[in-house]
Design an enzyme around this catalytic site. Structure first.
Site, PDB file in Angstrom:
ATOM      1  N   HIS A  48       1.785  21.855  26.203  1.00  0.00           N
ATOM      2  CA  HIS A  48       1.502  21.520  27.607  1.00  0.00           C
ATOM      3  C   HIS A  48       2.635  21.922  28.537  1.00  0.00           C
ATOM      4  CE1 HIS A  48      -2.046  18.690  26.923  1.00  0.00           C
ATOM      5  NE2 HIS A  48      -1.636  18.986  25.685  1.00  0.00           N
TER       6      HIS A  48
ATOM      7  N   ASP B 211       7.453  23.850  35.576  1.00  0.00           N
ATOM      8  CA  ASP B 211       6.383  22.926  35.200  1.00  0.00           C
ATOM      9  C   ASP B 211       5.319  23.701  34.435  1.00  0.00           C
ATOM     10  OD1 ASP B 211       4.890  20.602  35.097  1.00  0.00           O
ATOM     11  OD2 ASP B 211       5.147  20.160  37.225  1.00  0.00           O
TER      12      ASP B 211
END
Ligand code: F6P
Length: 582
Positions: A187, A429
């Site tokens: 992720h 991110d």
């Protein structure tokens, strides 16, 4: 609690061992998810005893139809140290807790996961720490997960492992249960090799991941970085999105995994050539699957009259400013909160926008508060907010409303509705779902998004004002442009972003990943690569730990069509995987 022994309530008993190692019998679940956390909340029952209730998050929502169709099990940590609850069933899921002792929370969760891997994988924004004791805990907890997976998975089951906390699990599961199909999704970003190479256990991590049949990443750059780590860090050959893994057990270098790789000790270039000329091996695919949110659910919450009324209330409580700017982040140094505050503070200094006309609401939800970098960040953010408010505030007027709290989805949706400009400016991110949530809530096609180019979301949300958060002048300009956007331009930008967010929702993500996993070759069906027909890339003698980081002269991977692996194995399409509704 004893650090070594599984705490009570944990799925413990494995059968007698082959070669001294536990060989669990197959379980009954044909779809097994392993993730850092269980999707549960701890509540208190009427008798004061703790009770665990399922908490619906994006991932659970996406996997729920598969769980229902297949009879799925979810394995994870309930979130606090000590004895985990007994396995229990909720809705259509069987939840199996992994217990972590207080020492394991310190060494595995706060240590190796969040003070070694997290900063390393986010481009060393903070300095990662490398401690052998933390690594040992990581191995031990990953092994506990793998053994639990192996006991829960039915013969031929599909196993989906999630994220950086569980990178050894695929290899360890494969060593225990070669009959199951294994997917892993990262992720967060996967770093460039020059950064990844700092990790003393880089080879074990690569080999652990390569126990999977399919590895998913958020962005092409992440998959490319991983493929490069395979060549450079493990001496393996790649073509396009595929890695050839010779027959040595992928978990072979992981402490506690059985056997030694055939050819260990042989120079890497020769070893991979040998592997390709012998029959045994597996092909692993590393590809891109950008994650998303349950867009429809967010959109629906934002349409509720009470949520819209709450949005109005928020604007009124803020003093009815012309422009509400909003940041919602976990309080994490990767999120770029300080850069954002600096830019906003300068915009106020310069009088380009400011109170009472404009107000910034910054939600910074508490996270990993016992990790030193996070403690320090909180102090810095709070000092900076205080400075800006001290300089630019008036009695009853604060240019920054800072909230160190977490909110339920309804309040988040109300905040999104109340905000004219959403500031999502991480330094790094994997994806950033807040950006997508904001877009999903803006059903009237108003509002503007300022989005860092260093987020996975930037690949998809081209209607945003894309910024480099390190470029403070550029960030300031983007904030002012977003705050003064014309309604027509806002509509055009928002419409394109909404189309994307509603087309590629989290169900689509899960569906695409699981279908691709189904199409990976089954055990015994791996076609031997043909060096004559394809250009397999491999590095020079890599990772005995002494290869020069620049030794890899291969062109960047990822130029082959990502579906090449599936196309190469047309026979693998018939799938044991349960169908799921999109
Ligand atoms: O992928 C990053 C992630 O692990 C998310 O799954 C999670 O929401 C966030 O980081 C915070 O994780 P935790 O609270 O478990 O440290």
């Amino acid at each position: 609690m004893n650090e070594q022994a599984p705490p009570t309530g944990q799925e413990a008993g494995a059968g007698p061992a082959e070669g001294g190692r536990a060989q669990p019998a197959a379980g009954e679940y044909s779809f097994v998810v392993a993730a850092s956390r269980l999707p549960v909340d701890r509540t208190e029952g009427p008798d004061g005893q703790p009770e665990w209730r399922a908490s619906p998050g994006g991932l659970v929502t996406a996997l729920e139809p598969v769980m229902r169709a297949a009879g799925g099990a979810w394995i994870g940590w309930p979130g606090s140290p000590g004895d985990p609850p007994e396995p229990f069933d909720t809705d259509d899921m069987h939840l199996v807790s992994i217990g972590l002792s207080a020492a394991e929370v310190r060494d595995y969760y706060e240590g190796f996961c969040n003070a070694t891997l997290w900063p390393l994988y986010h481009d060393v924004i903070a300095q990662p720490e490398f401690h052998r004791q933390w690594w040992d805990a990581y191995v031990r907890v990953n092994r506990r997960y793998a053994e639990t997976v192996a006991r829960q998975a039915a013969p031929g089951a599909t196993v989906w492992v999630h994220d950086y906390q569980l990178q050894l699990v695929p290899g360890l599961v494969r060593a225990l249960r070669s009959d199951v199909r294994i997917g892993h999704f990262t992720h967060i970003p996967f770093p460039g090799y020059e950064i990844f190479a700092q990790l003393p256990w880089r080879r074990q991590i690569v080999q652990g991941l390569l126990g999977a049949d399919l590895l998913g990443f958020q962005r092409q750059g992440d998959a490319t970085n991983f493929l490069r780590a395979c060549r450079r860090g493990a001496g393996l050959a790649t073509v396009g999105s595929r890695v050839w893994v010779p027959d040595a057990p992928p978990g072979a270098d992981i402490p506690g995994a059985p056997a030694t790789p055939a050819g260990a000790g042989t120079p890497r270039r020769r070893r991979s050539a040998m592997a390709r000329s012998s029959a045994g091996g597996r092909e692993v695919r590393a590809a891109t699957f950008p994650i998303s949110i349950d867009s429809k659910a967010f959109g629906e919450i934002a349409q509720r009259p009470e949520v819209q009324a709450r949005a109005q209330e928020i604007r009124e409580a803020l003093g009815k400013p012309d422009i509400v700017l909003l940041g919602i982040d976990r309080l994490d140094y990767t999120k770029g909160i300080l850069h954002r505050l600096k830019a906003y503070g300068e915009v106020l200094d310069e009088g380009r926008i400011g109170p009472p006309g404009a107000v910034l609401v910054q939600v910074a939800s508490p996270s990993r508060e016992r990790v030193e970098h996070y403690r320090r960040l909180r102090d810095e953010v709070e000092t900076t907010v205080g400075r800006i408010n001290g300089m630019h505030g008036e009695v009853g007027v604060a240019p920054v409303h800072y909230l160190h709290q977490s909110y339920p989805r309804e309040e988040m949706a109300a905040l999104y509705l109340a905000a004219d400009v959403m500031l999502v400016t991480p330094l790094r991110d994997g994806m950033n779902l807040v950006a997508k949530e904001y877009v999903a809530c803006r059903h009237d096609e108003t509002g503007a998004l300022v989005l860092s180019e260093f987020t996975g979301a930037a690949d998809e949300l081209s209607g945003a004002f894309i910024v480099n958060p390190h470029d403070i002048e550029g960030l300031k300009d983007a904030i002012v442009r977003a705050a003064t956007i014309s309604p027509a331009e806002a509509r055009r930008r928002m419409r394109s972003m909404r189309r994307r967010v509603f087309e590629n929702d989290v169900a689509h993500w899960a569906d695409t990943f699981l279908r691709a996993l189904e199409q990976t070759p089954a055990q015994g069906e791996h076609a031997r690569p043909s060096p004559a027909a394809e250009h397999w890339e491999h590095s020079g003698p890599a990772d005995a730990g002494h290869a020069h980081p620049d030794a890899d002269t291969s062109p960047a991977a990822g130029h082959a069509h990502p579906d090449a692996a599936a196309a190469a194995h047309p026979g693998a399409a018939a799938s044991p995987h349960p169908a799921r509704a999109s």
